[in-house]
Design an enzyme around this catalytic site. Structure first.
Site, mmCIF file in Angstrom:
data_model
loop_
_atom_site.group_PDB
_atom_site.id
_atom_site.type_symbol
_atom_site.label_atom_id
_atom_site.label_comp_id
_atom_site.label_asym_id
_atom_site.label_seq_id
_atom_site.Cartn_x
_atom_site.Cartn_y
_atom_site.Cartn_z
ATOM 1 N N CYS A 1 3.396 3.253 9.041
ATOM 2 C CA CYS A 1 3.727 4.444 8.287
ATOM 3 C C CYS A 1 4.611 5.215 9.307
ATOM 4 C CB CYS A 1 2.552 5.229 8.037
ATOM 5 S SG CYS A 1 3.144 6.788 7.245
ATOM 6 N N GLU B 1 8.956 0.611 -3.095
ATOM 7 C CA GLU B 1 9.820 1.457 -3.984
ATOM 8 C C GLU B 1 10.386 0.644 -5.257
ATOM 9 O OE1 GLU B 1 13.488 3.181 -2.459
ATOM 10 O OE2 GLU B 1 12.317 4.847 -2.491
ATOM 11 N N PRO C 1 0.748 -1.242 -0.104
ATOM 12 C CA PRO C 1 -0.048 -0.116 -0.092
ATOM 13 C C PRO C 1 0.903 1.264 -0.090
ATOM 14 C CG PRO C 1 0.010 -0.772 2.160
ATOM 15 C CD PRO C 1 0.840 -1.927 1.422
ATOM 16 N N GLN D 1 -6.417 -0.980 2.974
ATOM 17 C CA GLN D 1 -5.593 -0.396 4.231
ATOM 18 C C GLN D 1 -6.284 0.867 4.761
ATOM 19 O OE1 GLN D 1 -1.745 1.301 4.566
ATOM 20 N NE2 GLN D 1 -1.214 -0.767 5.381
ATOM 21 N N GLY E 1 10.658 -4.984 2.614
ATOM 22 C CA GLY E 1 11.975 -4.388 2.875
ATOM 23 C C GLY E 1 13.032 -5.052 1.825
ATOM 24 N N VAL F 1 0.737 5.584 -0.163
ATOM 25 C CA VAL F 1 -0.131 6.795 -0.539
ATOM 26 C C VAL F 1 0.305 7.582 -1.775
ATOM 27 C CG1 VAL F 1 -0.283 8.899 0.671
ATOM 28 C CG2 VAL F 1 0.385 6.980 2.108
ATOM 29 N N LYS G 1 0.097 -4.412 9.253
ATOM 30 C CA LYS G 1 1.492 -4.085 8.608
ATOM 31 C C LYS G 1 2.333 -3.403 9.626
ATOM 32 C CE LYS G 1 3.657 -2.531 4.538
ATOM 33 N NZ LYS G 1 4.737 -1.442 5.389
#
Length: 457
Positions: A100, A225, A17, A71, A201, A19, A139
């Site tokens: 977050c 990313e 997820p 989410q 990650g 933003v 998460k």
């Protein structure tokens, strides 16, 4: 039913997820390039239940967009529950954002900034898992110690969490201090709980996916990313950037989304190309583009410019790292963004600090051609002008002073005045100024104001 196996069909390649980045068109693109599970962007539960427009945009989906997990972030169990009930018919599960690390999460008191309030988190998970007809997932980010991270995960499992995503970084590891995610924490959690665990990650290529699955024993791997810079990461290929860009723009035309999302995706896809000095003008135009047609023109321009290199019709000179024999990917191919490691960043900050300390004044580090000192503030303006030379005239004009006083002149004023002097001039001389938007209607309002002032006196 087993959420991971029976509902989600055992996905191993998952898009996180994100933003303003994991909206419907990007999710569909990611699925076409190998993603097996996608999440919506992080949704604010409080805004979701109050704003119909926000709710409509957030729940945009289609048949191709399955399986999907929604989410939510928030700190009130009842509000999150109310939001979750509004969308439980449109998704496979509800995920609670407890990871977050951004400043907005700190201000709003949600995400990773709830991780020290275990009773509240337990209440949220229990409330949702007990009253929703679909599973609840979480998460999280790791703590400093494995023991506390494992204890945290067990608490979430007891509260009713059906699947857990573990990010191998702490909430302080972000921005230039991001560093490397520690997969040993994911392994420890996976061994301690009986629910499915997803690792998050350090995923920048397909080899990282297989290595993570092997080392952690997680049921799946999530990337954010890595997916943004190369949506084909799960296929193990690096297509030329214009291919996913063109396909994405076609999807946006079919499933509209805010243009700011589109611009953000194109900046990441074209990151390595736009970093070249020769493409500075294209980078500026991309930042200013405000229509799908302009975005499409930029994509086509880059394709025409670099397609001959991609096809081998022209030779590309930069194929190795300077001083080595290491081959590098050409900039027109989708590839990961590699940050400076934490040690190098700290060293750079220390060197800059020492340079400032060795100077008589930290505001006089820079000098012009005549050796005169330039303040850091002015240097910043000069750099901004150099990056956008076509706006230099406007920037220089903004430094001029008003003809009547010492205040700065309005850059678009018809009479080279500041706003106050322009209002007075337009009122007294019955004139208009489009730059300051002082028109007949404004003058009438001013006349009423002055009349009321005199009557009060």
């Amino acid at each position: 039913m087993d959420l991971w196996k029976d509902v989600l069909n055992s996905p191993t390649k998952i898009v996180a997820p994100m933003v303003d980045a994991s909206e419907l068109p990007w999710r569909i693109l990611s699925r076409r390039y190998g993603a097996q599970l996608c999440y919506t962007p992080m949704l604010h539960s409080n805004i979701f239940i109050k704003d119909p427009k926000y709710r409509k945009e957030a729940l945009a989906t289609c048949d191709e967009d399955k399986p999907l997990i929604v989410q939510f972030c928030g700190n009130d169990p009842q509000i999150i529950l109310q939001a979750a009930k509004m969308c439980e018919d449109f998704c496979c599960a509800i995920d609670i954002n407890l990871g977050c690390p951004q400043a907005i999460a700190k201000r709003g008191h949600y995400g990773a900034f709830l991780q020290d309030e275990w009773p509240l988190i337990e209440n949220i998970v229990q409330t949702l898992s007990g009253q929703l007809k679909i599973p609840v997932t979480c998460k999280i980010r790791r703590f400093e110690t494995i023991e506390k991270t494992v204890k945290y995960a067990k608490m979430l499992e007891r509260a009713g969490c059906s699947m857990l995503t573990v990010h191998g970084r702490t909430r302080d590891m972000k921005g230039p201090m991001t560093g490397i995610a520690d997969w040993t924490y994911v392994t420890a959690v996976r061994r301690a709980v009986s629910i499915p665990v997803i690792s998050n990650g350090n995923i920048q290529c397909i080899q990282d996916v297989y290595r993570c699955l092997d080392e952690t024993g997680a049921v799946g791997v999530m990337t954010a990313e890595g997916n943004l810079y190369n949506p084909a990461i799960f296929l193990g290929i690096s297509p030329p950037v214009w291919e996913p860009a063109k396909e994405y723009l076609d999807l946006v035309e079919q499933y509209p989304c805010p243009l700011s999302y589109v611009r953000g995706h194109l900046f990441k896809l074209f990151h390595h190309l736009l970093s070249l000095p020769e493409n500075n003008g294209i980078r500026i135009r991309l930042g200013e583009a405000n229509s799908l047609q302009l975005f499409d023109q930029i994509v086509e321009e880059l394709k025409i410019k670099y397609l001959p290199f991609h096809q081998g019709l022209e030779a590309w000179s930069c194929t190795t790292e300077e001083g080595t024999q290491n081959l590098i990917l050409p900039p027109w191919l989708c590839q990961p963004y590699v940050r400076m490691n934490v040690e190098e960043h700290i060293k750079k900050v220390e060197e800059n600090s020492q340079a400032e300390d060795s100077c008589d004044s930290h505001k006089r580090v820079y000098q012009d051609a005549d050796g005169n000192p330039i303040s850091r503030k002015k240097m910043k303006k000069l750099r901004r002008i150099s990056r956008r030379p076509e706006k230099q005239a406007i920037c220089e004009k903004s430094f001029f002073k008003c003809s009547n006083c010492v205040n700065p002149m309005g850059s678009k004023c018809n009479y080279q005045l500041c706003k106050k002097c322009c209002r007075d001039k337009c009122f007294l001389e019955n004139m208009d100024c489009n730059g300051h938007r002082i028109l007949v209607r404004t003058r009438r309002n001013m006349a009423k104001y002055y009349a009321s002032t005199k009557s009060d006196q």
